[in-house]
Design a protein around this motif. Structure first.
Motif, PDB file in Angstrom:
ATOM      1  N   GLY A   1      12.497  25.249 -11.409  1.00 54.40           N
ATOM      2  CA  GLY A   1      13.046  23.905 -11.425  1.00 54.40           C
ATOM      3  C   GLY A   1      12.700  23.068 -10.211  1.00 54.40           C
ATOM      4  N   ALA A   2      12.263  23.689  -9.129  1.00 54.50           N
ATOM      5  CA  ALA A   2      11.853  22.933  -7.956  1.00 54.50           C
ATOM      6  C   ALA A   2      10.594  22.130  -8.265  1.00 54.50           C
ATOM      7  N   ILE A   3      10.416  21.038  -7.550  1.00 57.58           N
ATOM      8  CA  ILE A   3       9.230  20.197  -7.713  1.00 57.58           C
ATOM      9  C   ILE A   3       8.485  20.171  -6.383  1.00 57.58           C
ATOM     10  N   TYR A   4       7.181  20.397  -6.427  1.00 58.04           N
ATOM     11  CA  TYR A   4       6.426  20.409  -5.179  1.00 58.04           C
ATOM     12  C   TYR A   4       5.397  19.286  -5.130  1.00 58.04           C
ATOM     13  N   ALA A   5       5.177  18.798  -3.914  1.00 53.88           N
ATOM     14  CA  ALA A   5       4.217  17.721  -3.685  1.00 53.88           C
ATOM     15  C   ALA A   5       2.829  18.174  -4.110  1.00 53.88           C
ATOM     16  N   THR A   6       2.135  17.301  -4.817  1.00 55.20           N
ATOM     17  CA  THR A   6       0.829  17.647  -5.357  1.00 55.20           C
ATOM     18  C   THR A   6      -0.230  16.619  -4.993  1.00 55.20           C
ATOM     19  N   THR A   7       0.154  15.348  -5.008  1.00 52.67           N
ATOM     20  CA  THR A   7      -0.796  14.270  -4.774  1.00 52.67           C
ATOM     21  C   THR A   7      -0.642  13.700  -3.369  1.00 52.67           C
ATOM     22  N   LEU A   8      -1.605  12.889  -2.981  1.00 47.34           N
ATOM     23  CA  LEU A   8      -1.518  12.205  -1.689  1.00 47.34           C
ATOM     24  C   LEU A   8      -0.265  11.334  -1.636  1.00 47.34           C
ATOM     25  N   ALA A   9       0.053  10.675  -2.749  1.00 48.91           N
ATOM     26  CA  ALA A   9       1.261   9.838  -2.796  1.00 48.91           C
ATOM     27  C   ALA A   9       2.515  10.677  -2.561  1.00 48.91           C
ATOM     28  N   ASP A  10       2.533  11.904  -3.090  1.00 52.36           N
ATOM     29  CA  ASP A  10       3.686  12.793  -2.884  1.00 52.36           C
ATOM     30  C   ASP A  10       3.874  13.116  -1.408  1.00 52.36           C
ATOM     31  N   TYR A  11       2.816  13.560  -0.775  1.00 52.19           N
ATOM     32  CA  TYR A  11       2.916  13.945   0.636  1.00 52.19           C
ATOM     33  C   TYR A  11       3.255  12.733   1.506  1.00 52.19           C
ATOM     34  N   ARG A  12       2.641  11.596   1.212  1.00 52.19           N
ATOM     35  CA  ARG A  12       2.965  10.392   1.976  1.00 52.19           C
ATOM     36  C   ARG A  12       4.446  10.041   1.849  1.00 52.19           C
ATOM     37  N   SER A  13       4.997  10.186   0.655  1.00 49.18           N
ATOM     38  CA  SER A  13       6.402   9.825   0.448  1.00 49.18           C
ATOM     39  C   SER A  13       7.325  10.710   1.266  1.00 49.18           C
ATOM     40  N   LEU A  14       6.950  11.974   1.455  1.00 55.99           N
ATOM     41  CA  LEU A  14       7.775  12.870   2.260  1.00 55.99           C
ATOM     42  C   LEU A  14       7.759  12.460   3.729  1.00 55.99           C
ATOM     43  N   TYR A  15       6.577  12.165   4.250  1.00 54.86           N
ATOM     44  CA  TYR A  15       6.514  11.727   5.649  1.00 54.86           C
ATOM     45  C   TYR A  15       7.297  10.434   5.847  1.00 54.86           C
ATOM     46  N   LYS A  16       7.198   9.513   4.905  1.00 57.46           N
ATOM     47  CA  LYS A  16       7.945   8.254   5.035  1.00 57.46           C
ATOM     48  C   LYS A  16       9.445   8.523   5.073  1.00 57.46           C
ATOM     49  N   ALA A  17       9.913   9.402   4.200  1.00 60.02           N
ATOM     50  CA  ALA A  17      11.342   9.715   4.169  1.00 60.02           C
ATOM     51  C   ALA A  17      11.774  10.386   5.468  1.00 60.02           C
ATOM     52  N   TYR A  18      11.031  11.382   5.900  1.00 59.82           N
ATOM     53  CA  TYR A  18      11.401  12.100   7.123  1.00 59.82           C
ATOM     54  C   TYR A  18      11.408  11.156   8.325  1.00 59.82           C
ATOM     55  N   ARG A  19      10.378  10.319   8.421  1.00 60.19           N
ATOM     56  CA  ARG A  19      10.281   9.393   9.550  1.00 60.19           C
ATOM     57  C   ARG A  19      11.293   8.257   9.445  1.00 60.19           C
ATOM     58  N   GLY A  20      11.974   8.148   8.321  1.00 59.64           N
ATOM     59  CA  GLY A  20      13.009   7.135   8.194  1.00 59.64           C
ATOM     60  C   GLY A  20      14.281   7.487   8.936  1.00 59.64           C
ATOM     61  N   ASP A  21      14.424   8.730   9.368  1.00 56.16           N
ATOM     62  CA  ASP A  21      15.613   9.161  10.100  1.00 56.16           C
ATOM     63  C   ASP A  21      15.552   8.627  11.535  1.00 56.16           C
ATOM     64  N   ALA A  22      16.627   7.936  11.945  1.00 57.43           N
ATOM     65  CA  ALA A  22      16.638   7.294  13.260  1.00 57.43           C
ATOM     66  C   ALA A  22      16.549   8.298  14.399  1.00 57.43           C
ATOM     67  N   ARG A  23      17.060   9.517  14.188  1.00 58.92           N
ATOM     68  CA  ARG A  23      17.029  10.515  15.265  1.00 58.92           C
ATOM     69  C   ARG A  23      15.617  11.034  15.503  1.00 58.92           C
TER      70      ARG A  23
END
Length: 668
Positions: A206-228
Motif C-alpha cells: 500500500g505504500a507509494i514510492y517516488a518514481t518520477t522527477l516530479a515525485d522527487y522534486r515534490s518531496l524536496y519542496k515539502a521537506y524544505r517547506g519546514d521553517a526549522r
C-alpha cells in the motif's frame, strides 16, 4: 551551476544552456519576476576561497525564467556588497539556483540573500573554511542523518540552529522516497501533514514510492517547506552526501529492493531522476551531466580540508556498490540476504564471488574500484592531524551468535524452575549450566525445521549439582519438556550478521581498507556515520574474525533525526515473524506493562568493540575537534507528544572521546 567572483569580477560559467556571458546562464536578464523563496536559502561545501549558495524561486508557470538577484556581503546589514549579480531560475531545473562564489577570504563569515520582484529571501549566514595548513586550535560541527518527514519530530533542528558551528555534515536520507509506508504511520508531529506524490508507484503493502522527477522534486519542496530545516540551512554551510532513501531503500547502483526480484531490472530513469532532484536541491559543488545517458552521470564523492586540523572525505556508498553478497532472489526476502544473514554463508559466497573475478573486489564492493583508489589517495596524502570520513553505513561489526543466545535464554528460564526443586544456584553454577546447555545446543540435530537436542551435558550436571535429586527420569519428565518448548527453529542456531546492507555485508573490502590504513601508518581516522537509526561508538578492527582483532580507526554513528529506531525494527520482527518470536527476550521484556529494551545489551554482549550503544534513539551528534582529541556529544531527543515536539528537544546526552594517536573510544 553558475559562478561569480567576489568584489565584482565575473568568471565564465555555464547553465543548462551551456557557456554564457553572465552568471545566470543564457538570457539571464530576461524573464519574469518571481513571488518569493518558499523553500528558504542554503549554503554548502565551504572551501577557503569559495562557497555554494542555493535557493528556489517561486512564481514560475513552467514557461519563462524567473529573474533573481543574488547579494553577498561580509556585513549582516548588506551595507557593502561583494556580490550583486543577476541570475536566472530556469524551469528545466525546477527554478532552483546553485551559484558558486569564488575569491572569498578564508575562515570568514558571510551573509547572502536573494531578490526577485518585490520579494527578498531570508538572510543566510555562511562561513568559508580555514586555509589549508593554517594552525587551528578547534573545529566545531554537527553530523546528522535520516530525517523522515513522517516519523517523530524535527525539534533537533531548532537546537542545532542555536549552536556555534563551523558547518553541518549530512550523511544522507535527507528525504524518504516512500509515503504511507507502515513505518511512517503514527507518532508524527501535526505540523507535518501527510505527503502525496504527483505520480508515484504503489507497492504491494500500500505504500507509494517516488518514481518520477516530479515525485522527487515534490518531496524536496515539502521537506524544505519546514521553517526549522530552513533555519538550519540559513545558519551554517552543509556538506551533504546521499544514502539510499534519496533514491530507494537499500538500493545499489540503479536497482531497487522492495521485493525479492526487484533488483533484477535496472531502474535507470528513476535513478537519474532521483540524482537530478538531489543535485537541484543540495548546495553541493558537484556537476550533473544530463547528456550522459548513464545512471552514473554525477559524482558526489569529494573532500575538504580545514587548516592543519582536519581532512573530511565524503564517499558515495550507493551509486557504485555491488549487489548484496547474498541476493534476495536466493533467499526470497530481505531476511537471510540483507538482515539476519548467516555469517559463514555470507563469507563463503563473498569468497566465491571474488574467486570468479580473479580475486579482486569488483563484485563485492561498496565504493567501487575508482572511488576506493581515490579514498586511499585522499587518506595517504592528508597532512592534517585528523582524517574524518563521511561514511553512510556503519563499519562496526554487529554480529550475533544464536546458539549462545539460546543457551542464555534457556538458562534464564531454567534457574527459577530449579529453585522450585530446592536447587538454588550460585553465579558460578549458573555459568556452568549455561556452558552445558551451549554444548548440547551446539551438538543438536538441526537438519529439520525444529532442533532435536540430547541434553547429554546438561542432565548429568543438574544431577551432580542437586546431589542426585534431579535424576535422568526427573529431568526427562519435568525439565526437558520446558527446555524443548523454549527452542526456536533450527535456523536460529548459527552465527549471524544483523545487517548486511552496511559494511558487515562487504567484509573483504572493509578489511582491505583497514589493511591499507595499517600498511601506510595512517592514524587518527574517524568515520562519521548515519543510516542505522541508533547511536554507536567503537573501534573498527582490522579483521573482526581474527583471534585477536586490532583496532585501526574509530566509527561514530549518529541516530536518525526522525526515523524509527533500530530497536523498533527488531521489536517488530520478533512480534510479527513466528520464526523469531522465541527470541523476544533478546530484544525486549515487559515490566509493569512497560517495554524494557534488552536489545542494546544483546548487541554489546556479542560485540565487545561496541563501546557505546543506544539502539532506541533519535537525535544528532555535536563534535568539538582539537589537535589533542575529538569530543562527540550524542544528543538523544524525546518523543513527539500529542503531535508536538518536546521543548527542549534533547532528552539526554552522552559524550564519547577519541584521543589523538589511539584508535579507541572513551565513554564519559
Amino acid at each position: 551551476m553558475t559562478v561569480s567572483t567576489a568584489a565584482g569580477a565575473l568568471s565564465a560559467c555555464g547553465g543548462s544552456g551551456g557557456a554564457a556571458s553572465q552568471p545566470g546562464g543564457k538570457d539571464a536578464a530576461e524573464g519574469i519576476a518571481g513571488s518569493g523563496f518558499g523553500q528558504g536559502v542554503a549554503s554548502g561545501d565551504p572551501k577557503p576561497d569559495s562557497i555554494i549558495l542555493w535557493t528556489r524561486a517561486d512564481g514560475g508557470s513552467g514557461g519563462q525564467n524567473i529573474k533573481v538577484t543574488l547579494q553577498l556581503s561580509d556585513r549582516a546589514d548588506f551595507s557593502t556588497l561583494l556580490v550583486n549579480v543577476a541570475l536566472s531560475a530556469q524551469p528545466a531545473w525546477d527554478y532552483t539556483l546553485r551559484h558558486k562564489v569564488t575569491g572569498l577570504n578564508s575562515a570568514t563569515t558571510y551573509y547572502y540573500r536573494f531578490l526577485t520582484g518585490a520579494a527578498v529571501s531570508m538572510t543566510g549566514r555562511t562561513k568559508t573554511a580555514p586555509a589549508a595548513g593554517t594552525p587551528l586550535s578547534q573545529l566545531k560541527f554537527a553530523f546528522i542523518s535520516c530525517q523522515d518527514w513522517s516519523v517523530n519530530h524535527w525539534g533537533a533542528f531548532d537546537e542545532l540552529a542555536t549552536q556555534d558551528l563551523d558547518f553541518i555534515v549530512h550523511l544522507g536520507d535527507y528525504i524518504y522516497e516512500t509515503v504511507g509506508a507502515g513505518f511512517q504511520s503514527g507518532g508524527n508531529e501535526s505540523r507535518h501533514p501527510a505527503l502525496s506524490l504527483p505520480n508515484g508507484t504503489k507497492r504491494a503493502d500500500g505504500a507509494i514510492y517516488a518514481t518520477t522527477l516530479a515525485d522527487y522534486r515534490s518531496l524536496y519542496k515539502a521537506y524544505r517547506g519546514d521553517a526549522r530545516l530552513q533555519k538550519l540551512h540559513a545558519s551554517f554551510p552543509m556538506i551533504a552526501i546521499w544514502d539510499d532513501h534519496e533514491f530507494s531503500d537499500d538500493c545499489w547502483q540503479d536497482r531497487q529492493e522492495y521485493s525479492a526480484t526487484d533488483d533484477s531490472t535496472p531502474q535507470t530513469a528513476r535513478r537519474r531522476s532521483a540524482s537530478q532532484a538531489w543535485f537541484e536541491n543540495m548546495p553541493a559543488d558537484v556537476q550533473l551531466d544530463l547528456n550522459n545517458p548513464s545512471f552514473q552521470n554525477i559524482q558526489i564523492y569529494r573532500s575538504f580540508v580545514f587548516g592543519d586540523l582536519a581532512t573530511l572525505v565524503m564517499t558515495d556508498e550507493r551509486l557504485y556498490r555491488s549487489d548484496h553478497i547474498i541476493p534476495e532472489t536466493q533467499t526470497g526476502s530481505e531476511i537471510g540476504s540483507r538482515y539476519f544473514v548467516p555469517q559463514d554463508i555470507l563469507s563463503q559466497v563473498e569468497a566465491a564471488k571474488m574467486t570468479s573475478t580473479g580475486g579482486n573486489l569488483l563484485s563485492v564492493s561498496v565504493l567501487g574500484e575508482t572511488q576506493r583508489a581515490w579514498w586511499q589517495g585522499q587518506m595517504k596524502s592528508a597532512t592534517t592531524t585528523w582524517k574524518l570520513w563521511g561514511n553512510e553505513v556503519s563499519l562496526l561489526r554487529m554480529g550475533f551468535d544464536g546458539t549462545v543466545a539460546v543457551a542464555a535464554l534457556l538458562t534464564q528460564g531454567l534457574v527459577p524452575q530449579l529453585a522450585g526443586f530446592g536447587l538454588t544456584l550460585s553465579q558460578p553454577q549458573i555459568a556452568q549450566l549455561q556452558g552445558a546447555l551451549y554444548l548440547d545446543l551446539a551438538a543438536a540435530n538441526t537438519s529439520g525445521a525444529t532442533p532435536v537436542v540430547s541434553y547429554t551435558n546438561t542432565q548429568p550436571l543438574l544431577s551432580s549439582l542437586s546431589g542426585g535429586a534431579i535424576s535422568a527420569g526427573t529431568f526427562n519428565a519435568s525439565i526437558k519438556p520446558g527446555l524443548d518448548a523454549g527452542l526456536p527453529p533450527s535456523l536460529f542456531f548459527d552465527k549471524f550478521i544483523l545487517n548486511a546492507d552496511q559494511w558487515d555485508g562487504y567484509n573483504a573490502e572493509r578489511k582491505a581498507l583497514m589493511a591499507y590504513l595499517k600498511a601506510q601508518s595512517i592514524g587518527n581516522v574517524v568515520a562519521l556515520t548515519g543510516d542505522i537509526h541508533a547511536f554507536f561508538a567503537g573501534p573498527v578492527m582490522d579483521d573482526y574474525d581474527a583471534a585477536s582483532p586490532s583496532p585501526v580507526m574509530v566509527d561514530l554513528v549518529t541516530a536518525g533525526v526522525s526515523s524509527n529506531s533500530l530497536f523498533s525494527y527488531f521489536k517488530n520482527v520478533v512480534d510479527t515473524v513466528p520464526a523469531f518470536s522465541k527470541a523476544k527476550p533478546l530484544i525486549y521484556t515487559t515490566a509493569s506493562g512497560q517495554v524494557v529494551n534488552t536489545f542494546t545489551n544483546t548487541l554489546q554482549s556479542f560485540n565487545s568493540w561496541l563501546k557505546y550503544v543506544d539502539s532506541d534513539a533519535q537525535g544528532y551528534a555535536l563534535v568539538t575537534l582539537t589537535p589533542a582529541k575529538l569530543s562527540c556529544v550524542f544528543h538523544k531527543v524525546g518523543a513527539v507528544s500529542n503531535g508536538v515536539a518536546p521543548s527542549p528537544a534533547t532528552l539526554s546526552v552522552k559524550t564519547v572521546e577519541v584521543a589523538a594517536g589511539a584508535a579507541a573510544v572513551n565513554v564519559l
